[in-house]
Design an enzyme around this catalytic site. Structure first.
Site, PDB file in Angstrom:
ATOM      1  N   LYS A  57      15.755   7.080  10.334  1.00 49.95           N
ATOM      2  CA  LYS A  57      15.828   7.533   8.941  1.00 49.95           C
ATOM      3  C   LYS A  57      17.197   8.157   8.633  1.00 49.95           C
ATOM      4  CE  LYS A  57      11.811   6.144   7.538  1.00 49.95           C
ATOM      5  NZ  LYS A  57      11.712   5.089   6.513  1.00 49.95           N
ATOM      6  N   PRO A  87      11.138  11.660   1.453  1.00 45.99           N
ATOM      7  CA  PRO A  87       9.867  12.338   1.167  1.00 45.99           C
ATOM      8  C   PRO A  87       9.514  13.330   2.270  1.00 45.99           C
ATOM      9  CG  PRO A  87       9.628   9.927   1.045  1.00 45.99           C
ATOM     10  CD  PRO A  87      10.934  10.233   1.722  1.00 45.99           C
ATOM     11  N   GLY A  88       8.677  14.285   1.904  1.00 49.35           N
ATOM     12  CA  GLY A  88       8.078  15.178   2.896  1.00 49.35           C
ATOM     13  C   GLY A  88       6.853  14.506   3.481  1.00 49.35           C
ATOM     14  N   ASP A 120       7.579 -10.698   7.858  1.00 45.84           N
ATOM     15  CA  ASP A 120       7.668  -9.734   8.959  1.00 45.84           C
ATOM     16  C   ASP A 120       9.119  -9.258   9.015  1.00 45.84           C
ATOM     17  OD1 ASP A 120       7.658  -8.160  11.142  1.00 45.84           O
ATOM     18  OD2 ASP A 120       7.161  -9.739  12.589  1.00 45.84           O
ATOM     19  N   TYR A 144      12.050   7.685  15.118  1.00 41.98           N
ATOM     20  CA  TYR A 144      11.807   7.670  13.671  1.00 41.98           C
ATOM     21  C   TYR A 144      12.898   8.474  12.956  1.00 41.98           C
ATOM     22  CZ  TYR A 144       9.334   8.228   9.214  1.00 41.98           C
ATOM     23  OH  TYR A 144       8.986   8.220   7.882  1.00 41.98           O
ATOM     24  N   ARG A 149       0.861  -1.199   0.000  1.00 40.96           N
ATOM     25  CA  ARG A 149       0.000   0.000   0.000  1.00 40.96           C
ATOM     26  C   ARG A 149       0.895   1.247   0.000  1.00 40.96           C
ATOM     27  NH1 ARG A 149      -1.837  -0.048   6.424  1.00 40.96           N
ATOM     28  NH2 ARG A 149       0.006   1.074   7.135  1.00 40.96           N
ATOM     29  N   GLY A 150       0.252   2.402   0.015  1.00 40.53           N
ATOM     30  CA  GLY A 150       0.963   3.670   0.195  1.00 40.53           C
ATOM     31  C   GLY A 150       2.037   3.928  -0.856  1.00 40.53           C
ATOM     32  N   ILE A 151       3.134   4.508  -0.417  1.00 37.65           N
ATOM     33  CA  ILE A 151       4.216   4.884  -1.337  1.00 37.65           C
ATOM     34  C   ILE A 151       4.791   3.651  -2.028  1.00 37.65           C
ATOM     35  CG2 ILE A 151       6.548   5.860  -1.442  1.00 37.65           C
ATOM     36  CD1 ILE A 151       5.713   7.715   0.923  1.00 37.65           C
ATOM     37  N   VAL A 169       3.368  12.878   3.011  1.00 43.42           N
ATOM     38  CA  VAL A 169       2.508  12.256   1.997  1.00 43.42           C
ATOM     39  C   VAL A 169       1.305  11.648   2.716  1.00 43.42           C
ATOM     40  CG1 VAL A 169       2.398  10.539   0.144  1.00 43.42           C
ATOM     41  CG2 VAL A 169       4.563  11.703   0.622  1.00 43.42           C
TER      42      VAL A 169
HETATM   43  N1  LIG Z   1       3.889   9.091   4.342  1.00 48.84           N
HETATM   44  C1  LIG Z   1       4.836   9.983   4.614  1.00 48.84           C
HETATM   45  O1  LIG Z   1       4.544  11.160   4.871  1.00 48.84           O
HETATM   46  C2  LIG Z   1       6.268   9.596   4.585  1.00 48.84           C
HETATM   47  C3  LIG Z   1       7.224  10.616   4.688  1.00 48.84           C
HETATM   48  C4  LIG Z   1       8.571  10.291   4.676  1.00 48.84           C
HETATM   49  C5  LIG Z   1       8.966   8.975   4.545  1.00 48.84           C
HETATM   50  N2  LIG Z   1       8.025   7.992   4.456  1.00 48.84           N
HETATM   51  C6  LIG Z   1       8.527   6.602   4.346  1.00 48.84           C
HETATM   52  O2  LIG Z   1       8.003   5.990   3.189  1.00 48.84           O
HETATM   53  C7  LIG Z   1       7.858   4.590   3.402  1.00 48.84           C
HETATM   54  C8  LIG Z   1       6.433   4.171   3.049  1.00 48.84           C
HETATM   55  O3  LIG Z   1       5.542   4.810   3.940  1.00 48.84           O
HETATM   56  P1  LIG Z   1       3.982   4.998   3.629  1.00 48.84           P
HETATM   57  O4  LIG Z   1       3.673   6.411   3.901  1.00 48.84           O
HETATM   58  O5  LIG Z   1       3.627   4.424   2.312  1.00 48.84           O
HETATM   59  O6  LIG Z   1       3.358   4.159   4.850  1.00 48.84           O
HETATM   60  P2  LIG Z   1       2.385   2.899   4.888  1.00 48.84           P
HETATM   61  O7  LIG Z   1       2.180   2.637   6.316  1.00 48.84           O
HETATM   62  O8  LIG Z   1       1.201   3.145   4.025  1.00 48.84           O
HETATM   63  O9  LIG Z   1       3.255   1.742   4.208  1.00 48.84           O
HETATM   64  C9  LIG Z   1       4.269   1.072   4.882  1.00 48.84           C
HETATM   65  C10 LIG Z   1       4.286  -0.352   4.411  1.00 48.84           C
HETATM   66  O10 LIG Z   1       5.332  -1.040   5.120  1.00 48.84           O
HETATM   67  C11 LIG Z   1       4.818  -2.287   5.542  1.00 48.84           C
HETATM   68  N3  LIG Z   1       5.488  -2.760   6.751  1.00 48.84           N
HETATM   69  C12 LIG Z   1       5.580  -2.121   7.941  1.00 48.84           C
HETATM   70  N4  LIG Z   1       6.170  -2.899   8.846  1.00 48.84           N
HETATM   71  C13 LIG Z   1       6.455  -4.078   8.239  1.00 48.84           C
HETATM   72  C14 LIG Z   1       7.040  -5.296   8.664  1.00 48.84           C
HETATM   73  N5  LIG Z   1       7.439  -5.481   9.927  1.00 48.84           N
HETATM   74  N6  LIG Z   1       7.193  -6.282   7.755  1.00 48.84           N
HETATM   75  C15 LIG Z   1       6.779  -6.124   6.497  1.00 48.84           C
HETATM   76  N7  LIG Z   1       6.192  -5.000   6.036  1.00 48.84           N
HETATM   77  C16 LIG Z   1       6.032  -3.985   6.901  1.00 48.84           C
HETATM   78  C17 LIG Z   1       3.350  -2.011   5.825  1.00 48.84           C
HETATM   79  O11 LIG Z   1       2.581  -3.196   5.900  1.00 48.84           O
HETATM   80  C18 LIG Z   1       2.981  -1.093   4.684  1.00 48.84           C
HETATM   81  O12 LIG Z   1       2.539  -1.787   3.554  1.00 48.84           O
HETATM   82  C19 LIG Z   1       8.228   4.354   4.870  1.00 48.84           C
HETATM   83  O13 LIG Z   1       9.555   3.907   4.956  1.00 48.84           O
HETATM   84  C20 LIG Z   1       8.075   5.730   5.488  1.00 48.84           C
HETATM   85  O14 LIG Z   1       8.856   5.887   6.639  1.00 48.84           O
HETATM   86  C21 LIG Z   1       6.691   8.268   4.469  1.00 48.84           C
END
Ligand SMILES: NC(=O)c1ccc[n+]([C@@H]2O[C@H](COP(=O)([O-])OP(=O)(O)OC[C@H]3O[C@@H](n4cnc5c(N)ncnc54)[C@H](O)[C@@H]3O)[C@@H](O)[C@H]2O)c1
Length: 249
Positions: free
Chosen positions: A159, A185-186, A63, A155, A21-23, A188
């Protein structure tokens, strides 16, 4: 979209962690849309399977907090693909905790998922990248790595570790033809942080960007795609901001 969109990664084999999901989901979709063969590694079974089905890829449950499981899943993916050309480490978790309340258990979990799992998946990918003398590694960091932020010490520190780890990889594996970059990323709008999000918070973040908006999953996926293409072949060891100008160093 360029005229060649749809084929720029044909023949490339990619692993995307956190791709359910997500990014990560959008990165997996974008790479597959350019012809890459993609395997998603994630702990979310339903979402992971759905995303993989939608993009004609495969899904492996993992995991990443467990180093043995992380190695098992990455190895399985590498074998199914017959080698790894692109590794995108996108899985991550956030925690917003006061410094006075932050436990070592929480710190360790964030570092296990956000950083240590990257080490494991990169080691597995390198087993085929080094002999092939090519590979692209993209690790998701955050603007928190450069900016810090109240209530996100673990966090932000995790990072910053991603940025430093990625630089070290760039130095060590560059001679083998492998590039390694991190993306910062900023803000999202994904599931991450959704439980504490308010309209006021979103407006405050929007105002921090000279572009006046938050980032989208497409903003980040576009940069990830660029880092897989020949055009970025001379970029390595970078921590690339995708923050709408919120961070400029
Ligand atoms: N959303 C933001 O604003 C933002 C900003 C900066 C950086 N990020 C980084 O971008 C990346 C994606 O974040 P996102 O916003 O899409 O979040 P999200 O929570 O939607 O996606 C994170 C994904 O990682 C998976 N995950 C988490 N723990 C896990 C584990 N133990 N084993 C397997 N999978 C695992 C989740 O199931 C999920 O699918 C992350 O590394 C996050 O730190 C996000």
């Amino acid at each position: 979209m360029s005229a060649s969109a749809g084929v720029r990664l044909e023949g490339r084999r990619a692993i995307v962690t956190g791709g359910a999901r997500g990014i990560g989901g959008r990165i997996a979709q974008t790479l597959a849309g350019e012809g890459a063969e993609v395997i998603i590694l994630d702990r979310l079974v339903e979402e992971g399977r759905r995303c993989a089905n939608e993009i004609g890829g495969r899904y492996i449950q993992v995991d990443l907090a467990d180093p043995g499981d992380a190695e098992r899943a990455a190895e399985e993916a590498a074998q199914l693909l017959g080698g790894v050309d692109v590794l995108v480490n996108c899985a991550g978790i956030f925690s917003g905790t006061d410094l006075t309340e932050l436990t070592t258990a929480e710190w360790d979990l964030l570092f296990a998922i956000n950083v240590r799992a990257m080490l494991t998946t990169m080691q597995v990918a390198a087993r085929t990248m080094i002999p092939a003398r090519r590979g692209r590694i993209i690790n998701l960091a955050s603007m928190a790595a450069k900016k810090g932020g109240a209530h996100e010490a673990a966090y932000a520190a995790s990072k910053a570790a991603v940025v430093a780890l990625t630089r070290a990889v760039a130095h060590e594996w560059g001679p083998h033809g492998i590039t390694a970059n991190s993306i910062c990323p900023g803000y999202v709008l994904t599931e991450m942080g959704a439980n504490t999000r308010t309209p006021e918070l979103v407006a405050a973040w929007e105002a921090m960007s000279p572009l006046g908006r938050l980032g989208t999953v497409d903003d980040v996926a576009g940069v990830a795609l660029f880092l897989c293409l020949p055009e970025s072949g001379y970029m390595t060891g970078q921590a690339i901001n995708v923050t709408g100008g919120m961070v400029t160093h």
